[in-house]
Design a protein around this motif. Structure first.
Motif, PDB file in Angstrom:
ATOM      1  N   ASP A  23       0.866  -1.186   0.000  1.00 24.75           N
ATOM      2  CA  ASP A  23       0.000   0.000   0.000  1.00 24.75           C
ATOM      3  C   ASP A  23       0.898   1.230   0.000  1.00 24.75           C
ATOM      4  O   ASP A  23       1.453   1.611   1.037  1.00 24.75           O
ATOM      5  CB  ASP A  23      -0.945   0.011   1.213  1.00 24.75           C
ATOM      6  CG  ASP A  23      -2.064   1.019   1.017  1.00 24.75           C
ATOM      7  OD1 ASP A  23      -1.896   1.938   0.192  1.00 24.75           O
ATOM      8  OD2 ASP A  23      -3.097   0.894   1.681  1.00 24.75           O
ATOM      9  N   ILE A  25      -0.017   4.487  -1.342  1.00 27.75           N
ATOM     10  CA  ILE A  25      -0.854   5.617  -0.900  1.00 27.75           C
ATOM     11  C   ILE A  25      -1.977   5.031  -0.045  1.00 27.75           C
ATOM     12  O   ILE A  25      -2.961   4.549  -0.580  1.00 27.75           O
ATOM     13  CB  ILE A  25      -1.442   6.380  -2.120  1.00 27.75           C
ATOM     14  CG1 ILE A  25      -0.333   6.849  -3.061  1.00 27.75           C
ATOM     15  CG2 ILE A  25      -2.285   7.547  -1.651  1.00 27.75           C
ATOM     16  CD1 ILE A  25      -0.862   7.475  -4.369  1.00 27.75           C
ATOM     17  N   ARG A  26      -1.825   5.037   1.319  1.00 25.99           N
ATOM     18  CA  ARG A  26      -0.729   5.528   2.090  1.00 25.99           C
ATOM     19  C   ARG A  26      -0.374   4.630   3.277  1.00 25.99           C
ATOM     20  O   ARG A  26       0.546   4.927   4.002  1.00 25.99           O
ATOM     21  CB  ARG A  26      -1.120   6.901   2.669  1.00 25.99           C
ATOM     22  CG  ARG A  26      -1.357   8.003   1.652  1.00 25.99           C
ATOM     23  CD  ARG A  26      -2.005   9.237   2.243  1.00 25.99           C
ATOM     24  NE  ARG A  26      -3.407   8.991   2.597  1.00 25.99           N
ATOM     25  CZ  ARG A  26      -4.198   9.906   3.198  1.00 25.99           C
ATOM     26  NH1 ARG A  26      -3.705  11.096   3.499  1.00 25.99           N
ATOM     27  NH2 ARG A  26      -5.447   9.630   3.496  1.00 25.99           N
ATOM     28  N   ASP A 152      -0.651   2.849  -8.411  1.00 27.94           N
ATOM     29  CA  ASP A 152       0.421   3.080  -7.415  1.00 27.94           C
ATOM     30  C   ASP A 152       0.911   1.756  -6.830  1.00 27.94           C
ATOM     31  O   ASP A 152       2.118   1.451  -6.844  1.00 27.94           O
ATOM     32  CB  ASP A 152      -0.049   4.034  -6.302  1.00 27.94           C
ATOM     33  CG  ASP A 152      -1.362   3.590  -5.633  1.00 27.94           C
ATOM     34  OD1 ASP A 152      -2.192   2.930  -6.289  1.00 27.94           O
ATOM     35  OD2 ASP A 152      -1.540   3.891  -4.431  1.00 27.94           O
ATOM     36  N   ASP A 153      -0.030   0.957  -6.371  1.00 29.63           N
ATOM     37  CA  ASP A 153       0.358  -0.314  -5.744  1.00 29.63           C
ATOM     38  C   ASP A 153       0.814  -1.348  -6.784  1.00 29.63           C
ATOM     39  O   ASP A 153       1.734  -2.124  -6.537  1.00 29.63           O
ATOM     40  CB  ASP A 153      -0.822  -0.886  -4.945  1.00 29.63           C
ATOM     41  CG  ASP A 153      -1.198   0.018  -3.781  1.00 29.63           C
ATOM     42  OD1 ASP A 153      -0.349   0.805  -3.333  1.00 29.63           O
ATOM     43  OD2 ASP A 153      -2.356  -0.059  -3.322  1.00 29.63           O
TER      44      ASP A 153
HETATM   45 MG   LIG Z   1      -3.682   2.725  -0.841  1.00 28.69          MG
END
Ligand SMILES: [Mg+2]
Ligand SMILES: O=C(O)[C@H](CS(=O)(=O)O)OP(=O)(O)O
Length: 230
Positions: A23, A25-26, A152-153
């Motif tokens: 993870d 964010i965040r 992101d992940d």
């Molecule tokens: Mg996240």
């Protein structure tokens, strides 16, 4: 060794030898900064109600987390790496409740070894696993990119997979760009939205130098993240 990437924090998880829960964010960026600020351990709470009950029984614990990214009424800390980095947490026990990261970690408890990370500790985590835990041919490594649709992940998961396989096709610079461009990051760049600060994204994309990886301990009644020094 086989390395699988799954996306989402609610997907049925396979029992793996090693699960790495991502993870960026965040949640696990927050966890990393919290340890660097002196936190001793971080309990994983499934619900706000459970977190509040834990604090009732242990008034010195600090509750941290979010619902829909927002601060939770009655909690001590937000799910903000920028704000956590400004807080002295020496010797403190945190209880963390978040939408994707914590949920994903709690879904992975059937695996033998569970690590959590954001990008700030991704290289350290991948290198630790490659150097110490992947000798057996049959080792199954599951990487869980916890946001169901966030790049992101997923970018971080691909980076870690490549690094464990020693192929290094995905560069850290590429991952940073993908995190910044992910739809999950958008609200942090929106200056009309006071609830989110852009600093959090900058804190999520730094590589921090630390001498530990973050592992889930499941020996107690409530699973918790602890530091394993490497
Ligand atoms: Mg996240
Ligand atoms: O607070 C976060 O960053 C997210 C929720 S959201 O995607 O920003 O709404 O929770 P997390 O479990 O840390 O991904």
């Amino acid at each position: 060794m086989e390395i699988k990437i799954d996306q989402g924090s609610d997907t049925p998880t396979v029992r793996a030898d090693i699960t790495i829960v991502i993870d960026v964010i965040r949640a696990f960026t927050v966890a990393h900064y919290a340890f660097l600020q002196g936190a001793k351990r971080i309990f994983l709470a499934e619900t706000v109600e459970q977190a509040i009950l834990i604090k009732k029984a242990n008034p010195t614990y600090l509750l941290a987390g979010e619902i829909d990214g927002l601060a939770i009424k009655g909690f001590d800390l937000e799910n903000s790496p920028y704000r956590i980095q400004q807080t002295d947490l020496s010797g403190k026990t945190l209880v963390l409740k978040t939408t994707n990261g914590v949920r994903g970690a709690l879904r992975s408890l059937s695996s033998d070894h569970i690590f959590v990370t954001g990008l700030t500790n991704a290289r350290k985590t991948a290198d630790f696993i490659r150097e110490n835990m992947t000798n057996e041919k049959e080792t199954l490594v599951q990487i869980m990119a916890t946001h169901p649709s966030g790049d992101d992940d997923l970018a971080c998961a691909e980076y870690i997979k490549n690094r464990i396989e020693d192929t290094n096709l995905v560069s850290e610079a590429d991952v940073i760009e993908r995190v910044k461009k992910s739809h999950v990051a958008e609200k942090f760049f929106d200056t009309s939205n006071d609830a989110f600060i852009v600093e959090d994204i900058f804190y999520c994309i730094k590589r921090l130098h630390s001498d530990f990886v973050m592992k889930v301990s499941k020996t107690g009644e409530i699973p918790m993240i602890v530091r394993v020094y490497v």
